[in-house]
Design a protein around this motif. Structure first.
Motif, mmCIF file in Angstrom:
data_model
loop_
_atom_site.group_PDB
_atom_site.id
_atom_site.type_symbol
_atom_site.label_atom_id
_atom_site.label_comp_id
_atom_site.label_asym_id
_atom_site.label_seq_id
_atom_site.Cartn_x
_atom_site.Cartn_y
_atom_site.Cartn_z
ATOM 1 N N SER A 245 0.850 -1.231 -0.004
ATOM 2 C CA SER A 245 -0.032 0.064 0.134
ATOM 3 C C SER A 245 0.865 1.303 0.131
ATOM 4 O O SER A 245 0.329 2.263 -0.684
ATOM 5 N N GLU A 246 2.011 1.182 0.722
ATOM 6 C CA GLU A 246 2.812 2.074 0.653
ATOM 7 C C GLU A 246 3.355 2.477 -0.600
ATOM 8 O O GLU A 246 3.286 3.628 -1.310
ATOM 9 N N LYS A 247 3.770 1.449 -1.391
ATOM 10 C CA LYS A 247 4.307 1.673 -2.689
ATOM 11 C C LYS A 247 3.255 2.212 -3.592
ATOM 12 O O LYS A 247 3.448 3.158 -4.472
ATOM 13 N N TYR A 248 1.819 2.007 -3.685
ATOM 14 C CA TYR A 248 0.852 2.599 -4.468
ATOM 15 C C TYR A 248 0.628 3.670 -3.821
ATOM 16 O O TYR A 248 0.149 4.771 -4.887
ATOM 17 N N LYS A 249 0.704 4.171 -2.722
ATOM 18 C CA LYS A 249 0.339 5.523 -2.288
ATOM 19 C C LYS A 249 1.531 6.571 -2.613
ATOM 20 O O LYS A 249 1.510 7.672 -3.091
ATOM 21 N N VAL A 250 2.611 5.988 -2.469
ATOM 22 C CA VAL A 250 4.083 7.159 -2.396
ATOM 23 C C VAL A 250 5.053 6.722 -3.553
ATOM 24 O O VAL A 250 5.936 7.424 -3.819
ATOM 25 N N GLY A 251 4.716 5.678 -4.136
ATOM 26 C CA GLY A 251 5.715 5.374 -5.313
ATOM 27 C C GLY A 251 6.979 4.437 -4.804
ATOM 28 O O GLY A 251 7.755 4.130 -5.507
ATOM 29 N N ALA A 252 7.003 4.066 -3.448
ATOM 30 C CA ALA A 252 8.124 3.343 -2.769
ATOM 31 C C ALA A 252 7.422 2.523 -1.542
ATOM 32 O O ALA A 252 6.556 2.965 -1.054
ATOM 33 N N MET A 253 8.249 1.360 -1.332
ATOM 34 C CA MET A 253 7.473 0.619 -0.257
ATOM 35 C C MET A 253 7.760 1.196 1.076
ATOM 36 O O MET A 253 6.785 0.784 1.958
ATOM 37 N N LYS A 254 8.810 1.706 1.392
ATOM 38 C CA LYS A 254 8.832 2.433 2.819
ATOM 39 C C LYS A 254 8.715 1.371 3.681
ATOM 40 O O LYS A 254 7.583 1.564 4.660
ATOM 41 N N PRO A 255 9.453 0.598 4.208
ATOM 42 C CA PRO A 255 9.246 -0.430 5.056
ATOM 43 C C PRO A 255 9.068 -0.007 6.272
ATOM 44 O O PRO A 255 8.335 -0.727 7.133
ATOM 45 N N ILE A 256 9.895 0.901 7.076
ATOM 46 C CA ILE A 256 9.808 1.194 8.273
ATOM 47 C C ILE A 256 8.080 2.034 8.569
ATOM 48 O O ILE A 256 7.414 1.493 9.652
ATOM 49 N N SER A 257 7.748 2.840 7.435
ATOM 50 C CA SER A 257 6.573 3.178 7.776
ATOM 51 C C SER A 257 5.362 2.081 7.524
ATOM 52 O O SER A 257 4.515 2.080 8.315
ATOM 53 N N ALA A 258 5.569 1.340 6.768
ATOM 54 C CA ALA A 258 4.574 0.337 6.338
ATOM 55 C C ALA A 258 4.468 -0.802 7.641
ATOM 56 O O ALA A 258 3.541 -1.076 8.115
ATOM 57 N N PHE A 259 5.821 -1.120 8.301
ATOM 58 C CA PHE A 259 5.850 -1.810 9.547
ATOM 59 C C PHE A 259 4.916 -1.048 10.635
ATOM 60 O O PHE A 259 4.088 -1.818 11.311
ATOM 61 N N LEU A 260 5.336 0.228 11.012
ATOM 62 C CA LEU A 260 4.578 0.924 11.997
ATOM 63 C C LEU A 260 2.922 0.928 11.631
ATOM 64 O O LEU A 260 2.213 0.842 12.510
ATOM 65 N N LYS A 261 2.534 1.088 10.568
ATOM 66 C CA LYS A 261 1.208 0.989 10.129
ATOM 67 C C LYS A 261 0.587 -0.392 10.400
ATOM 68 O O LYS A 261 -0.553 -0.558 10.885
ATOM 69 N N GLY A 262 1.334 -1.515 10.057
ATOM 70 C CA GLY A 262 0.883 -3.037 10.146
ATOM 71 C C GLY A 262 0.785 -3.080 11.598
ATOM 72 O O GLY A 262 -0.077 -3.820 12.137
ATOM 73 N N PHE A 263 1.604 -2.528 12.404
ATOM 74 C CA PHE A 263 1.827 -2.591 14.099
ATOM 75 C C PHE A 263 0.507 -2.289 14.659
ATOM 76 O O PHE A 263 0.129 -2.843 15.445
ATOM 77 N N LYS A 264 0.369 -0.933 14.226
ATOM 78 C CA LYS A 264 -0.672 -0.196 14.686
ATOM 79 C C LYS A 264 -1.936 -1.009 14.407
ATOM 80 O O LYS A 264 -2.828 -0.967 15.218
ATOM 81 N N SER A 265 -2.071 -1.374 13.018
ATOM 82 C CA SER A 265 -3.396 -2.056 12.762
ATOM 83 C C SER A 265 -3.580 -3.355 13.614
ATOM 84 O O SER A 265 -4.739 -3.811 14.126
ATOM 85 N N ASN A 266 -2.463 -4.096 13.919
ATOM 86 C CA ASN A 266 -2.657 -5.387 14.677
ATOM 87 C C ASN A 266 -2.895 -4.932 16.117
ATOM 88 O O ASN A 266 -3.711 -5.655 16.837
ATOM 89 N N LEU A 267 -2.393 -3.849 16.587
ATOM 90 C CA LEU A 267 -2.658 -3.335 17.870
ATOM 91 C C LEU A 267 -4.192 -2.906 18.257
ATOM 92 O O LEU A 267 -4.562 -3.336 19.143
ATOM 93 N N LYS A 268 -4.542 -2.230 17.256
ATOM 94 C CA LYS A 268 -5.936 -1.692 17.281
ATOM 95 C C LYS A 268 -6.793 -2.651 17.414
ATOM 96 O O LYS A 268 -7.893 -3.022 18.063
#
Length: 285
Positions: A245-268
């Motif tokens: 999704s990061e790749k589609y949104k900003v043109g790059a995979m952004k692993p740190i940002s993606a990890f944080l969003k995935g972590f937040k999703s699982n936490l919620k």
């Protein structure tokens, strides 16, 4: 005889999504409020052409890129978890049918653990890869119309099925009286879906025709007198989907940002139970 469901009746606008994998075309994703699910509109006539991409990793065993390697490593972990779930079921004959088996890895693990394995996969390339692993897959379910199975699994398959109502009926007919149907699908009510919106990779239009909620699955299968016995999270999916999704949104995979969003999703989801993807274990009433 039950009246046929028109899933396209009285749809409400939800959002527009682009096909980021193959065509770049834009599709409408609309809401069917009766079943609390989203529907991709329109369905292309040549839908099979939209799977013809090297990026469609479930039809290959690719380890070319870093993303491929991470995907394959995570797949090995999830295979062990899936097998543990299968072994938790009490069965008489240990017959398992995997629908949309890809390159056969799940069935290979099951076969190595005393299951009698059967599977389908429409993609001939994936079937050929599976055959090299000793797993013979059929093109579709028609081969098994006179069979009954203790367990039927669909790992991220139901969202691809064109004739949804008829398909659910077929699955029910193939399941033994005390059998278990295991379905894994993305959850459009997850935090990562809400955050990424039209860039959420699990919308994957037009290949994903349906986008389910927990209500969707319960209502759809209740019409076949089946009920959800348990619901389980697929926690890795939040990270995998966020990376794409990061790749589609900003043109790059952004692993740190993606990890944080995935972590937040699982936490919620620990509170809401709305994980990025969910496994539903269903049985006959």
């Amino acid at each position: 005889m039950n009246k046929k469901i028109d899933f396209y009746k009285d749809l409400k606008p939800f959002l527009e999504c682009k096909d980021f994998t193959v065509s770049g075309e834009v599709y409408q994703v609309k809401k069917n409020e009766e079943f609390d699910m989203l529907v991709t509109v329109p369905i292309p006539e040549n839908l099979g052409d939209y799977y013809k991409s090297e990026d469609y990793i479930s039809h290959t065993d690719s380890k070319k890129s870093l993303f491929d390697k991470v995907y394959q490593s995570v797949k090995n972990i999830t295979l062990k978890r899936k097998l543990k779930l299968m072994n938790s079921f009490t069965t008489s004959s240990k017959n398992i049918l995997d629908v949309g088996a890809g390159t056969g890895d799940f069935l290979k693990v099951c076969a190595n653990n005393s299951w009698n394995v059967y599977g389908t996969e429409p993609d001939i390339g994936a079937r050929n890869i599976a055959l090299k692993k000793g797993i013979t897959l059929q093109e579709d379910l028609s081969t098994f119309k006179n069979n009954l199975f203790d367990v039927i699994t669909l790992w991220h398959v139901l969202e691809h099925v064109e004739n949804l109502e008829e398909y659910i009926t077929t699955l029910n007919n193939l399941l033994s009286e005390k059998g278990r149907l295991v379905i894994a699908v993305p959850n459009y009510k997850s935090y990562d879906a809400n955050y990424y919106q039209q860039f959420w990779a699990a919308f994957d239009v037009p290949r994903h025709l349906w986008h389910f909620s927990q209500n969707s699955i319960s209502k759809l299968f209740a019409k076949e007198y089946m009920l959800v016995e348990k619901t389980l999270p697929m926690m890795f999916d939040a990270y995998y989907v966020s990376l794409l999704s990061e790749k589609y949104k900003v043109g790059a995979m952004k692993p740190i940002s993606a990890f944080l969003k995935g972590f937040k999703s699982n936490l919620k989801a620990k509170t809401t139970k709305e994980y990025s993807s969910l496994i539903y274990v269903l049985k006959k009433k």
